[in-house]
Design a protein around this motif. Sequence first.
Motif, PDB file in Angstrom:
ATOM      1  N   PHE A 157       0.856  -1.187   0.000  1.00 20.04           N
ATOM      2  CA  PHE A 157       0.000   0.000   0.000  1.00 20.04           C
ATOM      3  C   PHE A 157       0.889   1.232   0.000  1.00 20.04           C
ATOM      4  O   PHE A 157       2.119   1.112  -0.138  1.00 20.04           O
ATOM      5  CB  PHE A 157      -0.941   0.001   1.213  1.00 20.04           C
ATOM      6  CG  PHE A 157      -2.219   0.762   0.977  1.00 20.04           C
ATOM      7  CD1 PHE A 157      -3.104   0.355  -0.011  1.00 20.04           C
ATOM      8  CD2 PHE A 157      -2.530   1.890   1.715  1.00 20.04           C
ATOM      9  CE1 PHE A 157      -4.277   1.061  -0.246  1.00 20.04           C
ATOM     10  CE2 PHE A 157      -3.698   2.599   1.496  1.00 20.04           C
ATOM     11  CZ  PHE A 157      -4.577   2.171   0.505  1.00 20.04           C
ATOM     12  N   GLY A 158       0.318   2.405   0.132  1.00 19.98           N
ATOM     13  CA  GLY A 158       1.128   3.613   0.081  1.00 19.98           C
ATOM     14  C   GLY A 158       0.437   4.805   0.693  1.00 19.98           C
ATOM     15  O   GLY A 158      -0.654   4.701   1.248  1.00 19.98           O
ATOM     16  N   VAL A 159       1.079   5.939   0.567  1.00 18.11           N
ATOM     17  CA  VAL A 159       0.527   7.207   1.051  1.00 18.11           C
ATOM     18  C   VAL A 159       0.801   8.275   0.000  1.00 18.11           C
ATOM     19  O   VAL A 159       1.729   8.161  -0.789  1.00 18.11           O
ATOM     20  CB  VAL A 159       1.155   7.644   2.393  1.00 18.11           C
ATOM     21  CG1 VAL A 159       0.806   6.672   3.497  1.00 18.11           C
ATOM     22  CG2 VAL A 159       2.683   7.766   2.266  1.00 18.11           C
ATOM     23  N   PHE A 160      -0.048   9.295  -0.010  1.00 23.02           N
ATOM     24  CA  PHE A 160       0.180  10.431  -0.894  1.00 23.02           C
ATOM     25  C   PHE A 160       1.093  11.431  -0.198  1.00 23.02           C
ATOM     26  O   PHE A 160       0.971  11.673   1.001  1.00 23.02           O
ATOM     27  CB  PHE A 160      -1.146  11.100  -1.254  1.00 23.02           C
ATOM     28  CG  PHE A 160      -1.993  10.286  -2.191  1.00 23.02           C
ATOM     29  CD1 PHE A 160      -1.706  10.268  -3.548  1.00 23.02           C
ATOM     30  CD2 PHE A 160      -3.050   9.534  -1.714  1.00 23.02           C
ATOM     31  CE1 PHE A 160      -2.476   9.504  -4.418  1.00 23.02           C
ATOM     32  CE2 PHE A 160      -3.836   8.773  -2.578  1.00 23.02           C
ATOM     33  CZ  PHE A 160      -3.547   8.759  -3.939  1.00 23.02           C
ATOM     34  N   THR A 161       2.016  12.010  -0.961  1.00 16.35           N
ATOM     35  CA  THR A 161       2.915  13.031  -0.429  1.00 16.35           C
ATOM     36  C   THR A 161       2.777  14.294  -1.275  1.00 16.35           C
ATOM     37  O   THR A 161       2.073  14.314  -2.287  1.00 16.35           O
ATOM     38  CB  THR A 161       4.381  12.567  -0.447  1.00 16.35           C
ATOM     39  OG1 THR A 161       4.817  12.444  -1.820  1.00 16.35           O
ATOM     40  CG2 THR A 161       4.539  11.220   0.255  1.00 16.35           C
ATOM     41  N   SER A 162       3.487  15.327  -0.886  1.00 15.57           N
ATOM     42  CA  SER A 162       3.395  16.598  -1.610  1.00 15.57           C
ATOM     43  C   SER A 162       4.104  16.546  -2.950  1.00 15.57           C
ATOM     44  O   SER A 162       3.884  17.404  -3.806  1.00 15.57           O
ATOM     45  CB  SER A 162       3.992  17.725  -0.764  1.00 15.57           C
ATOM     46  OG  SER A 162       5.371  17.471  -0.518  1.00 15.57           O
ATOM     47  N   GLY A 163       4.959  15.546  -3.162  1.00 15.62           N
ATOM     48  CA  GLY A 163       5.686  15.457  -4.426  1.00 15.62           C
ATOM     49  C   GLY A 163       6.729  14.365  -4.394  1.00 15.62           C
ATOM     50  O   GLY A 163       6.896  13.655  -3.399  1.00 15.62           O
ATOM     51  N   GLY A 164       7.457  14.228  -5.507  1.00 16.86           N
ATOM     52  CA  GLY A 164       8.437  13.164  -5.642  1.00 16.86           C
ATOM     53  C   GLY A 164       9.590  13.254  -4.662  1.00 16.86           C
ATOM     54  O   GLY A 164      10.115  12.230  -4.212  1.00 16.86           O
ATOM     55  N   THR A 165      10.013  14.451  -4.325  1.00 19.75           N
ATOM     56  CA  THR A 165      11.131  14.606  -3.395  1.00 19.75           C
ATOM     57  C   THR A 165      10.778  14.051  -2.019  1.00 19.75           C
ATOM     58  O   THR A 165      11.547  13.271  -1.434  1.00 19.75           O
ATOM     59  CB  THR A 165      11.528  16.085  -3.282  1.00 19.75           C
ATOM     60  OG1 THR A 165      12.007  16.545  -4.557  1.00 19.75           O
ATOM     61  CG2 THR A 165      12.617  16.281  -2.238  1.00 19.75           C
ATOM     62  N   GLU A 166       9.614  14.432  -1.504  1.00 18.57           N
ATOM     63  CA  GLU A 166       9.192  13.919  -0.203  1.00 18.57           C
ATOM     64  C   GLU A 166       8.943  12.417  -0.264  1.00 18.57           C
ATOM     65  O   GLU A 166       9.237  11.687   0.689  1.00 18.57           O
ATOM     66  CB  GLU A 166       7.931  14.638   0.267  1.00 18.57           C
ATOM     67  CG  GLU A 166       7.492  14.234   1.672  1.00 18.57           C
ATOM     68  CD  GLU A 166       6.234  14.949   2.120  1.00 18.57           C
ATOM     69  OE1 GLU A 166       5.520  14.398   2.974  1.00 18.57           O
ATOM     70  OE2 GLU A 166       5.967  16.053   1.621  1.00 18.57           O
ATOM     71  N   ALA A 167       8.418  11.949  -1.400  1.00 16.95           N
ATOM     72  CA  ALA A 167       8.176  10.513  -1.555  1.00 16.95           C
ATOM     73  C   ALA A 167       9.487   9.735  -1.545  1.00 16.95           C
ATOM     74  O   ALA A 167       9.597   8.676  -0.907  1.00 16.95           O
ATOM     75  CB  ALA A 167       7.416  10.247  -2.857  1.00 16.95           C
ATOM     76  N   ASN A 168      10.500  10.242  -2.231  1.00 14.39           N
ATOM     77  CA  ASN A 168      11.803   9.579  -2.224  1.00 14.39           C
ATOM     78  C   ASN A 168      12.414   9.570  -0.830  1.00 14.39           C
ATOM     79  O   ASN A 168      13.042   8.593  -0.418  1.00 14.39           O
ATOM     80  CB  ASN A 168      12.754  10.259  -3.213  1.00 14.39           C
ATOM     81  CG  ASN A 168      12.528   9.811  -4.646  1.00 14.39           C
ATOM     82  OD1 ASN A 168      12.026   8.713  -4.893  1.00 14.39           O
ATOM     83  ND2 ASN A 168      12.887  10.655  -5.596  1.00 14.39           N
ATOM     84  N   LEU A 169      12.229  10.663  -0.099  1.00 12.69           N
ATOM     85  CA  LEU A 169      12.720  10.713   1.278  1.00 12.69           C
ATOM     86  C   LEU A 169      12.054   9.623   2.118  1.00 12.69           C
ATOM     87  O   LEU A 169      12.733   8.907   2.863  1.00 12.69           O
ATOM     88  CB  LEU A 169      12.454  12.083   1.882  1.00 12.69           C
ATOM     89  CG  LEU A 169      12.758  12.229   3.376  1.00 12.69           C
ATOM     90  CD1 LEU A 169      14.227  11.962   3.673  1.00 12.69           C
ATOM     91  CD2 LEU A 169      12.357  13.619   3.871  1.00 12.69           C
ATOM     92  N   SER A 170      10.736   9.485   1.990  1.00 12.48           N
ATOM     93  CA  SER A 170      10.010   8.468   2.764  1.00 12.48           C
ATOM     94  C   SER A 170      10.529   7.070   2.445  1.00 12.48           C
ATOM     95  O   SER A 170      10.730   6.246   3.344  1.00 12.48           O
ATOM     96  CB  SER A 170       8.510   8.552   2.447  1.00 12.48           C
ATOM     97  OG  SER A 170       7.985   9.810   2.794  1.00 12.48           O
ATOM     98  N   ALA A 171      10.744   6.799   1.156  1.00 15.72           N
ATOM     99  CA  ALA A 171      11.216   5.476   0.748  1.00 15.72           C
ATOM    100  C   ALA A 171      12.622   5.203   1.256  1.00 15.72           C
ATOM    101  O   ALA A 171      12.932   4.094   1.714  1.00 15.72           O
ATOM    102  CB  ALA A 171      11.172   5.369  -0.775  1.00 15.72           C
ATOM    103  N   MET A 172      13.482   6.209   1.199  1.00 13.48           N
ATOM    104  CA  MET A 172      14.866   6.017   1.629  1.00 13.48           C
ATOM    105  C   MET A 172      14.965   5.832   3.144  1.00 13.48           C
ATOM    106  O   MET A 172      15.809   5.071   3.633  1.00 13.48           O
ATOM    107  CB  MET A 172      15.713   7.185   1.137  1.00 13.48           C
ATOM    108  CG  MET A 172      15.860   7.186  -0.388  1.00 13.48           C
ATOM    109  SD  MET A 172      16.414   8.760  -1.098  1.00 13.48           S
ATOM    110  CE  MET A 172      18.108   8.798  -0.588  1.00 13.48           C
ATOM    111  N   VAL A 173      14.103   6.524   3.881  1.00  8.69           N
ATOM    112  CA  VAL A 173      14.060   6.306   5.328  1.00  8.69           C
ATOM    113  C   VAL A 173      13.601   4.883   5.627  1.00  8.69           C
ATOM    114  O   VAL A 173      14.156   4.205   6.497  1.00  8.69           O
ATOM    115  CB  VAL A 173      13.129   7.331   6.009  1.00  8.69           C
ATOM    116  CG1 VAL A 173      12.862   6.926   7.456  1.00  8.69           C
ATOM    117  CG2 VAL A 173      13.741   8.721   5.953  1.00  8.69           C
ATOM    118  N   ALA A 174      12.572   4.414   4.904  1.00  4.93           N
ATOM    119  CA  ALA A 174      12.087   3.047   5.099  1.00  4.93           C
ATOM    120  C   ALA A 174      13.184   2.039   4.799  1.00  4.93           C
ATOM    121  O   ALA A 174      13.357   1.050   5.530  1.00  4.93           O
ATOM    122  CB  ALA A 174      10.873   2.787   4.202  1.00  4.93           C
ATOM    123  N   ALA A 175      13.939   2.291   3.734  1.00  6.61           N
ATOM    124  CA  ALA A 175      15.034   1.388   3.360  1.00  6.61           C
ATOM    125  C   ALA A 175      16.113   1.358   4.433  1.00  6.61           C
ATOM    126  O   ALA A 175      16.603   0.284   4.825  1.00  6.61           O
ATOM    127  CB  ALA A 175      15.630   1.835   2.029  1.00  6.61           C
TER     128      ALA A 175
END
Length: 282
Positions: free
Chosen positions: A134-152
């Motif tokens: 599943f996922g979440v909506f973010t304000s844009g690709g930069t914030e989304a990449n940050l979320s993914a990298m933190v998860a990783a």
Amino acid sequence: MHEIDIDLIEMTLDVMKYAINRITDMDPHLGKPKSERELRSLVGETVTPSGIGGERAFELFRDVLVKASVPIDHPRHLAFVPASPTREAIMFDLVTSATSVHGAFWMEGGGCIFAENEAMRWLVSLTGLPEGAFGVFTSGGTEANLSAMVAAREAWREKDPSKRSTRGLIITSAGAHSSVRAMAKVIDADVMLIDTEGRLGSEMLAERISLLTPEERSRFFAVVATAGTTNAGIIDDLEGIGKVCRDFGVWFHVDAAYGGGALAAPSVRHLFTGIELADSVT
């Protein structure tokens, strides 16, 4: 704030008239940027103790500010990332703003959260990710990449608690979006670039990993592939890269923030084969 007066009614009518005229305009005015000094002289002081009122603020926006901007739905809005929204999307922005719902908790925003989750469920289905993704909506690709990298990073550290204070290492291509490098700084990680602006292949990745020193290998926790570069729309070898990541036991992130919309197009869906192997997608 909570009172209705004639000024508010008149402003509402003006705003609705503007919105209707704008979304039905098939040949929108191509604005031209002005300098801050020019805009200051045209607009004057707007943040004052007594305020300028809604009507005056709207008048300045309509007659001055918007004309110093380039609309993204103009045919000559070239070489920029944002896409033109549909007219239905524009109207629903108005609907959701007027509805004034706080969507952080089900107790107060259940209906709207349900609608958002349905949209997310459909987006996830396009990727072919396994059941439960599943996922979440973010304000844009930069914030989304940050979320993914933190998860990783956190998944890597959970596997080996001794890495809690270790500075991680991410591998990506030189063609990856600048946010990957910027967000790596935010999470205190290093980025190793594979020198290609073209398609990143699995052989290139495997070769780069083989050249890591033992110290670098101990810090290596993620690979970022791109599904649609912002400069050329290039899609990396997702299937091959995904398999390499599994072989080395590292997180596989796919940045599809720019090109991912093409997942919905049957004519090019095959270009994204392998995205279903990802641990995270933006």
